[in-house]
Design a protein around this motif. Structure first.
Motif, short mmCIF file in Angstrom:
data_model
loop_
_atom_site.label_atom_id
_atom_site.label_comp_id
_atom_site.label_asym_id
_atom_site.label_seq_id
_atom_site.Cartn_x
_atom_site.Cartn_y
_atom_site.Cartn_z
N MET A 34 0.84 -1.21 0.00
CA MET A 34 0.00 0.00 0.00
C MET A 34 0.86 1.25 0.00
O MET A 34 0.53 2.25 -0.66
CB MET A 34 -0.93 -0.02 1.22
CG MET A 34 -2.04 -1.04 1.09
SD MET A 34 -3.05 -1.29 2.56
CE MET A 34 -3.34 0.32 3.18
N LEU A 35 1.96 1.23 0.73
CA LEU A 35 2.87 2.38 0.75
C LEU A 35 3.42 2.65 -0.64
O LEU A 35 3.41 3.80 -1.10
CB LEU A 35 4.01 2.12 1.74
CG LEU A 35 5.10 3.19 1.81
CD1 LEU A 35 4.53 4.49 2.33
CD2 LEU A 35 6.25 2.71 2.69
N PHE A 36 3.90 1.62 -1.31
CA PHE A 36 4.43 1.81 -2.67
C PHE A 36 3.35 2.29 -3.62
O PHE A 36 3.59 3.15 -4.47
CB PHE A 36 5.06 0.52 -3.19
CG PHE A 36 6.41 0.22 -2.60
CD1 PHE A 36 7.32 1.23 -2.33
CD2 PHE A 36 6.75 -1.08 -2.30
CE1 PHE A 36 8.56 0.96 -1.77
CE2 PHE A 36 7.99 -1.38 -1.75
CZ PHE A 36 8.90 -0.34 -1.48
N SER A 37 2.14 1.77 -3.47
CA SER A 37 1.03 2.20 -4.31
C SER A 37 0.72 3.68 -4.09
O SER A 37 0.54 4.44 -5.05
CB SER A 37 -0.20 1.35 -4.02
OG SER A 37 -1.31 1.83 -4.72
N ARG A 38 0.67 4.08 -2.83
CA ARG A 38 0.39 5.48 -2.52
C ARG A 38 1.50 6.40 -3.03
O ARG A 38 1.24 7.48 -3.55
CB ARG A 38 0.22 5.67 -1.02
CG ARG A 38 -0.06 7.11 -0.64
CD ARG A 38 -0.36 7.25 0.80
NE ARG A 38 -1.77 6.91 0.96
CZ ARG A 38 -2.39 6.84 2.12
NH1 ARG A 38 -1.72 7.06 3.22
NH2 ARG A 38 -3.65 6.54 2.19
N MET A 39 2.75 5.95 -2.90
CA MET A 39 3.87 6.76 -3.39
C MET A 39 3.79 6.92 -4.90
O MET A 39 4.04 8.01 -5.43
CB MET A 39 5.20 6.11 -2.99
CG MET A 39 5.51 6.23 -1.51
SD MET A 39 6.94 5.26 -0.96
CE MET A 39 8.20 5.69 -2.10
N ALA A 40 3.42 5.86 -5.61
CA ALA A 40 3.29 5.94 -7.06
C ALA A 40 2.17 6.88 -7.45
O ALA A 40 2.32 7.69 -8.39
CB ALA A 40 3.05 4.55 -7.64
N LYS A 41 1.04 6.82 -6.75
CA LYS A 41 -0.08 7.72 -7.05
C LYS A 41 0.30 9.17 -6.77
O LYS A 41 -0.05 10.07 -7.54
CB LYS A 41 -1.31 7.34 -6.22
CG LYS A 41 -1.99 6.08 -6.70
CD LYS A 41 -3.17 5.74 -5.83
CE LYS A 41 -3.79 4.42 -6.26
NZ LYS A 41 -4.89 4.01 -5.38
N GLU A 42 1.01 9.41 -5.67
CA GLU A 42 1.43 10.77 -5.33
C GLU A 42 2.39 11.32 -6.37
O GLU A 42 2.29 12.48 -6.77
CB GLU A 42 2.08 10.78 -3.93
CG GLU A 42 2.50 12.14 -3.45
CD GLU A 42 1.32 13.08 -3.20
OE1 GLU A 42 1.54 14.30 -3.22
OE2 GLU A 42 0.20 12.59 -3.00
#
Length: 126
Positions: A75-83
């Motif tokens: 989830m952290l990597f996903s959120r970082m990619a979206k940001e």
């Protein structure tokens, strides 16, 4: 009547084989086995063998926390990619706005017309 009994016996044997196959698949899809398969090559490197064994023991003893940690990292990597994508979109939009604002600001209807840009490939008469 014996053909009916033979058919029932074959069906039961097929069910037993299917149950065994399902059990094998479930065993292969367990968390420790998946981790073991993913990290299988680490055991071949002598320096990593003890680290590998310790990590595998920790996963086997605590599969739920390991899965939760893995989900959190995902989830952290996903959120970082979206940001990152959101920032890229904002920067691109700001550039487009700046270009459009400069074009409107530079236009003066009372001023002289802009000179045409000289095309070096255009033939000029001397």
């Amino acid at each position: 009547m014996s053909s009916m009994n033979d058919l029932e016996r074959e069906i039961e044997e097929s069910r037993a084989r299917l149950d065994e196959t399902i059990d094998q698949i479930q065993g292969r899809l367990s968390v420790p086995n998946i981790v073991d398969e993913m990290l299988g090559n680490a055991r071949k490197v002598p320096q990593l063998a003890s680290v590998y064994d310790g990590a595998l023991d920790a996963v086997r003893r605590n599969p739920v926390p390991v899965l939760l940690i893995a989900a959190g990292v995902g989830m952290l990597f996903s959120r970082m990619a979206k940001e990152t994508e959101r920032r890229r979109t904002q920067v691109s939009a700001a550039r487009v706005d700046a270009i459009a604002t400069d074009a409107v600001r530079d236009y003066d209807p009372d001023g002289p017309a802009a000179r045409p840009v000289h095309d070096p490939l255009e033939k000029t008469e001397i």
